[in-house]
Design a protein around this motif. Structure first.
Motif, PDB file in Angstrom:
ATOM      1  N   GLY A  46       0.814  -1.210   0.000  1.00 35.62           N
ATOM      2  CA  GLY A  46       0.000   0.000   0.000  1.00 35.62           C
ATOM      3  C   GLY A  46       0.844   1.254   0.000  1.00 35.62           C
ATOM      4  N   LEU A  47       1.921   1.236   0.768  1.00 34.54           N
ATOM      5  CA  LEU A  47       2.801   2.400   0.840  1.00 34.54           C
ATOM      6  C   LEU A  47       3.562   2.590  -0.468  1.00 34.54           C
ATOM      7  N   LYS A  48       3.957   1.484  -1.079  1.00 32.55           N
ATOM      8  CA  LYS A  48       4.729   1.571  -2.314  1.00 32.55           C
ATOM      9  C   LYS A  48       3.874   1.970  -3.508  1.00 32.55           C
ATOM     10  N   ALA A  49       2.539   1.944  -3.327  1.00 32.28           N
ATOM     11  CA  ALA A  49       1.654   2.388  -4.409  1.00 32.28           C
ATOM     12  C   ALA A  49       1.707   3.900  -4.562  1.00 32.28           C
ATOM     13  N   ILE A  50       2.276   4.574  -3.564  1.00 34.15           N
ATOM     14  CA  ILE A  50       2.405   6.034  -3.596  1.00 34.15           C
ATOM     15  C   ILE A  50       3.799   6.393  -4.098  1.00 34.15           C
ATOM     16  N   ALA A  51       3.859   7.282  -5.054  1.00 33.95           N
ATOM     17  CA  ALA A  51       5.163   7.731  -5.552  1.00 33.95           C
ATOM     18  C   ALA A  51       5.999   8.218  -4.368  1.00 33.95           C
ATOM     19  N   ARG A  52       7.275   7.871  -4.384  1.00 32.52           N
ATOM     20  CA  ARG A  52       8.153   8.118  -3.239  1.00 32.52           C
ATOM     21  C   ARG A  52       8.139   9.575  -2.793  1.00 32.52           C
ATOM     22  N   LYS A  53       8.193  10.489  -3.746  1.00 28.14           N
ATOM     23  CA  LYS A  53       8.255  11.906  -3.352  1.00 28.14           C
ATOM     24  C   LYS A  53       6.954  12.366  -2.705  1.00 28.14           C
ATOM     25  N   HIS A  54       5.818  11.802  -3.159  1.00 29.40           N
ATOM     26  CA  HIS A  54       4.537  12.170  -2.557  1.00 29.40           C
ATOM     27  C   HIS A  54       4.409  11.575  -1.152  1.00 29.40           C
ATOM     28  N   LEU A  55       4.888  10.344  -1.001  1.00 28.19           N
ATOM     29  CA  LEU A  55       4.844   9.702   0.321  1.00 28.19           C
ATOM     30  C   LEU A  55       5.695  10.476   1.323  1.00 28.19           C
ATOM     31  N   LEU A  56       6.889  10.876   0.893  1.00 27.18           N
ATOM     32  CA  LEU A  56       7.763  11.638   1.794  1.00 27.18           C
ATOM     33  C   LEU A  56       7.147  12.992   2.147  1.00 27.18           C
ATOM     34  N   ALA A  57       6.465  13.614   1.180  1.00 21.92           N
ATOM     35  CA  ALA A  57       5.802  14.893   1.460  1.00 21.92           C
ATOM     36  C   ALA A  57       4.686  14.704   2.483  1.00 21.92           C
ATOM     37  N   LEU A  58       4.019  13.553   2.416  1.00 23.81           N
ATOM     38  CA  LEU A  58       2.953  13.266   3.365  1.00 23.81           C
ATOM     39  C   LEU A  58       3.504  13.010   4.774  1.00 23.81           C
ATOM     40  N   LEU A  59       4.667  12.376   4.848  1.00 21.42           N
ATOM     41  CA  LEU A  59       5.265  12.017   6.138  1.00 21.42           C
ATOM     42  C   LEU A  59       6.117  13.126   6.745  1.00 21.42           C
ATOM     43  N   LYS A  60       6.596  14.040   5.917  1.00 21.28           N
ATOM     44  CA  LYS A  60       7.552  15.057   6.376  1.00 21.28           C
ATOM     45  C   LYS A  60       7.091  15.863   7.593  1.00 21.28           C
ATOM     46  N   SER A 113       9.877  14.486  13.260  1.00 18.20           N
ATOM     47  CA  SER A 113      10.366  14.326  14.633  1.00 18.20           C
ATOM     48  C   SER A 113       9.795  13.070  15.281  1.00 18.20           C
ATOM     49  N   TYR A 114       8.565  12.734  14.945  1.00 16.53           N
ATOM     50  CA  TYR A 114       7.962  11.514  15.491  1.00 16.53           C
ATOM     51  C   TYR A 114       8.699  10.292  14.970  1.00 16.53           C
ATOM     52  N   PHE A 115       8.956  10.258  13.648  1.00 17.44           N
ATOM     53  CA  PHE A 115       9.657   9.104  13.085  1.00 17.44           C
ATOM     54  C   PHE A 115      11.085   9.017  13.611  1.00 17.44           C
ATOM     55  N   ASP A 116      11.719  10.169  13.839  1.00 15.57           N
ATOM     56  CA  ASP A 116      13.065  10.169  14.422  1.00 15.57           C
ATOM     57  C   ASP A 116      13.043   9.515  15.797  1.00 15.57           C
ATOM     58  N   SER A 117      12.009   9.831  16.585  1.00 20.11           N
ATOM     59  CA  SER A 117      11.912   9.274  17.935  1.00 20.11           C
ATOM     60  C   SER A 117      11.664   7.773  17.917  1.00 20.11           C
ATOM     61  N   ARG A 118      11.142   7.268  16.778  1.00 21.79           N
ATOM     62  CA  ARG A 118      10.886   5.831  16.647  1.00 21.79           C
ATOM     63  C   ARG A 118      12.014   5.124  15.893  1.00 21.79           C
ATOM     64  N   GLY A 119      13.110   5.838  15.668  1.00 17.80           N
ATOM     65  CA  GLY A 119      14.278   5.218  15.050  1.00 17.80           C
ATOM     66  C   GLY A 119      14.211   5.100  13.540  1.00 17.80           C
ATOM     67  N   LEU A 120      13.338   5.886  12.909  1.00 20.18           N
ATOM     68  CA  LEU A 120      13.229   5.858  11.445  1.00 20.18           C
ATOM     69  C   LEU A 120      13.591   7.229  10.892  1.00 20.18           C
ATOM     70  N   THR A 121      14.633   7.276  10.070  1.00 18.69           N
ATOM     71  CA  THR A 121      15.063   8.532   9.470  1.00 18.69           C
ATOM     72  C   THR A 121      14.476   8.656   8.073  1.00 18.69           C
TER      73      THR A 121
END
Length: 388
Positions: free
Chosen positions: A14-28, A32-40
């Motif tokens: 499901g995540l890979k169905a989204i173009a990478r740049k759009h997914l990153l824009a959605l998560l950006k 800080s939350y993802f950093d706290s969970r160990g995901l850069t």
């Protein structure tokens, strides 16, 4: 909270169905939350570096610190990432001046993400609109006020006040706050969609092959429709407490009167259609000699708000003589009967209008007529509150 549907979204496919740049824009916004969970999260310009497996692991294990806005974003994007929704969103994007990625072949998920990033209220509204046609049964309430006040579309301030009142009730009933009311004006009616939480649920699950559990709050949609032509409010809701709350709060905020729509309907005219002439038999009623149906009104609705009125000395005899029957689809909104009481030489008129209106020529007729209405099924039996 949208964690209910997050479980269906959090899969690598499901995540890979989204173009990478759009997914990153959605998560950006939640870096800080993802950093706290160990995901850069890598920069959009990087050619790789996004660990989808770790992203799925983070999303499948939400905690108290998981941003609600992140959960909502993933939920709405996932729900609207279908071919049918894509067609709708493309049209809405063009209508609302939303610029989409110029690539010729975006996925449905790409379109959903781009619309969400530029106008999340639009995506949320189009998502809610899908639920308008799903309900199949309604309960009806009709105002007693005459003339019927002109309906004015509620302002954003009015809707906010309405949502707060609903939240107070939902919070008391352990369903959390955060309800939202969507308004959809139609040609002949106004449709309202109420989104709110249901009681929490806990289900078993598997996380990385290990048994676990998911604790979440389901999301629910209730449909309510107001017919200005006849002052009628119908709703598809879960339990009596919820219906009473809708009836009172919509009346209070839209018409400044919490009793604008009277309580649970007392009368129904469906026995006329279901039982035919048997519905007006009165041989077992003291004080009544005979009854005839002399007028009936059907509400067809439609763009012209059509109301059909049929009159005759005896409606049932007229139908029988012409080989016709009552229409099955139109709502019966009013019926007038000619009643011969034993204490009078001439018949008197009794008019019934769902859900709470009965008109008599004399007040003294009430007890006799109510007895007849009860025995023939025109009076709805009291119902106890449904379990919550």
């Amino acid at each position: 909270m949208a964690t209910y549907n997050l479980r269906r979204f959090a899969h690598a496919d499901g995540l890979k169905a989204i173009a990478r740049k759009h997914l990153l824009a959605l998560l950006k916004p939640h870096k800080s939350y993802f950093d706290s969970r160990g995901l850069t999260l890598p920069p959009p310009s990087a050619s790789d570096g996004l660990d989808y497996d770790q992203l799925v692991n983070v999303l499948m294990n939400p905690g108290a610190d998981t941003p609600k806005s992140l959960l909502d974003a993933l939920f709405f994007v996932h729900e609207m990432a279908t071919p049918e929704c894509m067609d709708t969103l493309l049209q809405e994007a063009e209508t609302n001046g939303i610029s989409l990625d110029g690539k010729p072949d975006p996925t449905a998920a790409d379109v959903a993400v781009q619309v969400y990033l530029q106008d999340k209220d639009l995506l949320e509204r189009k998502h809610a609109e899908q639920y308008l046609t799903r309900p199949r049964s309604f309960e009806y309430f009709q105002t007693e006020i005459r003339p019927i006040p002109k309906f004015k579309r509620p302002t954003s301030k009015t809707l906010a006040a309405l949502e707060k009142s609903l939240d107070d009730w939902y919070e008391k009933k352990k369903r959390d706050r955060g309800s939202k009311v969507f308004v959809y004006p139609k040609k002949d009616s106004i449709w309202f969609l109420v989104r709110h939480g249901d009681p929490m649920r806990r289900e078993g699950s598997l996380v990385s092959g290990q048994p676990s559990s998911v604790f979440y709050r389901p999301e629910k949609y209730d449909v309510l429709v107001y017919e200005p032509a006849i002052g009628e409010f119908r709703m598809n809701a879960c339990n009596k407490g919820e219906k009473d709350t809708f009836r009172k709060e919509f009346g209070r905020h839209l018409f400044n009167d919490e009793d604008f729509f009277p309580g649970t309907g007392k009368y129904t005219l469906e026995p006329l259609r279901a039982d035919g002439e048997a519905s007006i038999v009165c041989t077992d009623i003291d004080g009544m000699e005979w009854v005839r149906l002399k007028e009936i009104q059907y509400f067809w609705g439609g763009a012209e708000k059509e109301i059909e009125i049929r009159k005759a000395n005896d409606i049932f005899a007229a139908y029988s003589g012409s080989g016709r029957a009552m229409p099955k689809k139109a709502r019966i909104i009013r019926a007038s009967f000619q009643v011969k009481f034993t204490d009078s030489k001439t018949a008197r008129t009794v008019t019934i209008r769902p859900s709470n209106i009965a008109q008599y020529t004399r007040d003294s007729d009430a007890s006799v007529v109510e007895n007849w209405l009860t025995r023939r099924g025109f009076i709805i039996a009291d119902q106890e509150d449904e379990s919550e």
